[in-house]
Write an enzyme that holds these catalytic residues in place. Structure first.
Site, PDB file in Angstrom:
ATOM      1  N   THR A 168      -1.988  47.281 -36.435  1.00  0.00           N
ATOM      2  CA  THR A 168      -1.868  45.828 -36.546  1.00  0.00           C
ATOM      3  C   THR A 168      -2.184  45.159 -35.214  1.00  0.00           C
ATOM      4  OG1 THR A 168      -0.174  46.123 -38.248  1.00  0.00           O
ATOM      5  CG2 THR A 168      -0.277  43.966 -37.188  1.00  0.00           C
ATOM      6  N   ASN A 217      -7.121  50.775 -48.033  1.00  0.00           N
ATOM      7  CA  ASN A 217      -5.897  51.568 -48.087  1.00  0.00           C
ATOM      8  C   ASN A 217      -5.357  51.733 -49.505  1.00  0.00           C
ATOM      9  OD1 ASN A 217      -5.634  48.721 -47.169  1.00  0.00           O
ATOM     10  ND2 ASN A 217      -3.489  49.023 -47.687  1.00  0.00           N
ATOM     11  N   GLY A 221      -2.205  55.585 -35.250  1.00  0.00           N
ATOM     12  CA  GLY A 221      -1.803  56.989 -35.119  1.00  0.00           C
ATOM     13  C   GLY A 221      -1.138  57.553 -36.366  1.00  0.00           C
ATOM     14  N   CYS A 255       6.733  43.778 -58.227  1.00  0.00           N
ATOM     15  CA  CYS A 255       7.529  43.182 -59.292  1.00  0.00           C
ATOM     16  C   CYS A 255       8.958  42.920 -58.843  1.00  0.00           C
ATOM     17  CB  CYS A 255       7.548  44.126 -60.494  1.00  0.00           C
ATOM     18  SG  CYS A 255       7.126  43.325 -62.041  1.00  0.00           S
TER      19      CYS A 255
HETATM   20  C1  PLP Z   1      -1.542  51.045 -42.165  1.00  0.00           C
HETATM   21  C2  PLP Z   1      -2.718  50.150 -41.995  1.00  0.00           C
HETATM   22  C3  PLP Z   1      -2.755  49.183 -40.973  1.00  0.00           C
HETATM   23  C4  PLP Z   1      -1.589  48.926 -40.070  1.00  0.00           C
HETATM   24  O1  PLP Z   1      -1.362  49.945 -39.148  1.00  0.00           O
HETATM   25  P1  PLP Z   1       0.050  49.964 -38.379  1.00  0.00           P
HETATM   26  O2  PLP Z   1      -0.115  51.008 -37.342  1.00  0.00           O
HETATM   27  O3  PLP Z   1       1.072  50.326 -39.403  1.00  0.00           O
HETATM   28  O4  PLP Z   1       0.254  48.616 -37.809  1.00  0.00           O
HETATM   29  C5  PLP Z   1      -3.874  48.414 -40.866  1.00  0.00           C
HETATM   30  N1  PLP Z   1      -4.915  48.576 -41.676  1.00  0.00           N
HETATM   31  C6  PLP Z   1      -4.944  49.491 -42.657  1.00  0.00           C
HETATM   32  C7  PLP Z   1      -6.146  49.634 -43.517  1.00  0.00           C
HETATM   33  C8  PLP Z   1      -3.827  50.311 -42.854  1.00  0.00           C
HETATM   34  O5  PLP Z   1      -3.845  51.208 -43.834  1.00  0.00           O
END
Ligand code: PLP
Length: 409
Positions: free
Chosen positions: A78, A159, A208, A333
């Site tokens: 993030t 994701n 990570g 939900c």
């Molecule tokens: C998990 C995820 C993030 C966020 O990563 P964090 O290290 O949890 O902040 C951003 N983009 C995608 C596509 C993710 O799957």
């Protein structure tokens, strides 16, 4: 003791987070205890820690075809996403347009939405739609770019569905137009090959904990020559691009995780992919009214997102949880908002299907025994839930099956 009954976890939620690889933990441990020096210190006690950070930087960069000094260690995916986008709009203060998609992770989606309001609607955001299989129309992408576009921020792999976007082609279209290109590659790195020597991306985000390193460490790749404005200003760490004493242990762990990922990528794309396909085919063929969400082949090898129509995703998860099977659902939900996943909505998945979507995301630690167990346990769960569902009965009179949907959806 059989699978699932001895509280042995069957973990198929690897797109949410992954287990720290034992090899990763092992290299980290000394840096919590004896090796506690500050990598910036002049003494050799700290210097030896600094050398490990240098080594980790090399390992991460070699996984993605970058130069070590093009990496900035951050606290998470993030932060990497925010840093890239905020840097671009500050570097190009006269450009006010951002191109992204409707299926981005909240780290990008919510930032872009807030930017629009935070800057008093000075920034125009184009959120590109996707096709029903989650892919993107390159012509539409090209048409969205203007002379006012400061940055494109488009994920490499989704994701929720695992759908892979044609980042190479998009970068090619963007090239020579003075537009910065950021990709959230959090789900792609370690699962599919990435070579930044060949793709002139400006910014790329890594997290990570999505590739068997710990939570709380990330990377932002910044191509040499790309204008950059730090997100966190402070000390001289990371060549002044991110202040704050390095999260040494996690950075060392991430280096090891990237080294492992390079050696395991083949396994991921053969054995893990075969397990994913077996699970997917086993469920789709044994459960009526089940639908695959996302493109069949342009997809990460580990991800399968399936909708079981007229059943509530949360109910399925609760039943799976009794067998210690971990997966995830796209709908929310329980929040009372009845909002199915923004990704599935962008793909136009019907409401009755979006509510019953389950994502299975595998890793190199999964086994065929686990896949067989799920193929055995899930069909009766769905049939039982459908038996209680007025919606299923309404749409399939006389048939057995449906959702214990307490919500008014
Ligand atoms: C998990 C995820 C993030 C966020 O990563 P964090 O290290 O949890 O902040 C951003 N983009 C995608 C596509 C993710 O799957």
């Amino acid at each position: 003791m059989s699978l699932g009954e001895d509280r042995q976890v069957i973990y198929m939620d690897n797109n949410a987070t992954t287990k720290v690889a034992p090899e990763v933990l092992e290299v980290m441990l000394p840096y919590f205890s004896e090796q506690y020096g500050n990598p910036s210190s002049m003494h050799s006690f700290g210097g030896s820690v600094g050398k490990m950070v240098v080594g980790a930087r090399e390992k991460v960069s070699s996984l993605i075809g970058a130069q070590p000094d093009e990496l900035v260690f951050t606290s998470c995916g993030t932060e990497s996403d925010s840093t890239a986008i905020l840097s671009a709009i500050q570097s190009f203060s006269d450009k006010r347009h951002i191109v992204t998609t409707r299926v981005e992770h909240p780290a990008v989606k919510n930032l872009c939405e807030q930017l629009d309001t935070l800057t008093g609607h000075k920034h125009k955001i184009t959120s590109l739609p996707v096709e029903s299989d989650g892919t993107i129309d390159l012509n539409r992408f090209e048409e969205s770019l203007t002379d006012d576009t400061a940055i494109v921020s488009i994920m490499w792999a989704n994701n929720e569905t695992g759908v892979i976007f044609p980042i190479e082609e998009m970068v090619e279209i963007t090239k020579n137009r003075g537009i910065l290109f950021h990709t959230d590659a959090v789900q792609a790195v370690g699962k599919i090959p990435i070579d930044l020597n060949k793709v002139p991306i400006d910014f790329l985000s890594i997290s990570g904990h999505k590739l068997h390193a710990p939570k709380g460490v990330g990377v932002l790749y910044v191509r040499k020559g790309t204008p950059f404005v730090p997100f966190m200003t402070g000390g001289h760490q990371e060549h002044g691009r991110r202040g704050g004493t390095e999260n040494v242990t996690s950075i060392i762990g991430l280096g090891k995780a990237c080294e492992l990922a390079a050696t395991k990528m083949n396994d991921e794309n053969t054995r893990v992919k075969a397990l994913r396909d077996k699970l997917e085919e086993g469920l789709l063929s044994n459960i009526p009214s089940s639908i695959l969400n996302g493109h069949k082949t342009l997809r990460l090898p580990n991800t399968s997102n399936i909708s079981f129509e007229y059943v509530e995703g949360e109910s399925i998860l609760l039943h799976l949880d009794r067998y210690n099977i971990c997966a995830s659902s796209g709908s929310a939900c329980t929040s009372g908002s009845l909002e199915p996943s923004h990704v599935l909505r962008a793909m136009g998945v019907p409401f009755t299907a979006a509510h019953g979507s389950i994502r299975f995301s595998l890793s190199v630690y999964n086994t065929e025994e686990e896949v067989d167990f799920i193929i055995d346990k899930l069909p009766p769960i769905i049939a039982n839930l459908r038996e209680m569902s007025p919606f299923w009965k309404g749409s399939h009179p006389g048939q057995v099956g449906g959702a214990n949907c307490k919500c008014s959806c």
